[in-house]
Design a protein around this motif. Structure first.
Motif, mmCIF file in Angstrom:
data_model
loop_
_atom_site.group_PDB
_atom_site.id
_atom_site.type_symbol
_atom_site.label_atom_id
_atom_site.label_comp_id
_atom_site.label_asym_id
_atom_site.label_seq_id
_atom_site.Cartn_x
_atom_site.Cartn_y
_atom_site.Cartn_z
ATOM 1 N N ALA A 75 0.833 -1.209 0.000
ATOM 2 C CA ALA A 75 0.000 0.000 0.000
ATOM 3 C C ALA A 75 0.865 1.256 0.000
ATOM 4 C CB ALA A 75 -0.925 -0.006 1.208
ATOM 5 N N PHE A 76 1.959 1.225 0.756
ATOM 6 C CA PHE A 76 2.860 2.372 0.777
ATOM 7 C C PHE A 76 3.492 2.594 -0.588
ATOM 8 C CE2 PHE A 76 7.188 4.017 1.264
ATOM 9 C CZ PHE A 76 6.898 5.263 1.789
ATOM 10 N N VAL A 78 2.366 1.688 -3.540
ATOM 11 C CA VAL A 78 1.364 2.134 -4.504
ATOM 12 C C VAL A 78 1.050 3.615 -4.295
ATOM 13 C CG1 VAL A 78 -1.050 1.887 -5.186
ATOM 14 C CG2 VAL A 78 0.375 -0.128 -4.912
ATOM 15 N N SER A 79 0.930 4.031 -3.048
ATOM 16 C CA SER A 79 0.617 5.437 -2.791
ATOM 17 C C SER A 79 1.815 6.352 -3.051
ATOM 18 C CB SER A 79 0.115 5.621 -1.363
ATOM 19 O OG SER A 79 1.163 5.371 -0.451
ATOM 20 N N ALA A 80 3.028 5.852 -2.871
ATOM 21 C CA ALA A 80 4.214 6.687 -3.036
ATOM 22 C C ALA A 80 4.545 6.950 -4.505
ATOM 23 C CB ALA A 80 5.409 6.057 -2.338
ATOM 24 N N GLN A 82 2.864 5.017 -7.342
ATOM 25 C CA GLN A 82 1.886 4.372 -8.226
ATOM 26 C C GLN A 82 2.456 3.158 -8.962
ATOM 27 O OE1 GLN A 82 1.918 7.860 -7.973
ATOM 28 N NE2 GLN A 82 0.148 7.603 -6.652
#
Length: 89
Positions: A75-76, A78-80, A82
């Motif tokens: 999740a980190f 992907v959010s950082a 993409q």
């Protein structure tokens, strides 16, 4: 030659012990590679091992925690930036 104490364990408990070890291994490897696949696999194996009464509950719980950590890392990432994987460089 047999290992002392193994004759008394049922096949279900031996399978649960194997699941606990596999969960830990998959969770640990998942922190470095393929966390999308290995994280959920580690969680499922840990839950099954605990449900079936493993003699290694600590290893199963650690595998469960590592599986959750795999998903947090994913999740980190992907959010950082993409992406669904580690990128070096």
């Amino acid at each position: 030659m047999s290992v002392p104490g193994t004759a008394l364990r049922s096949p279900t408990v031996r399978q649960a012990d194997g699941m606990a070890v596999a969960s830990f291994t998959f969770g640990l490897i998942g922190l470095l590679a393929m966390n999308l696949i290995l994280g959920p696999t580690a969680i499922v194996l840990a839950a099954l091992a605990l449900h079936r009464g493993t003699r290694r509950p600590g290893r199963a719980r650690l595998g469960l925690a590592l599986g959750v950590a795999d998903l947090v890392v994913l999740a980190f990432l992907v959010s950082a930036d993409q992406t669904w994987s580690w990128s070096i460089g």
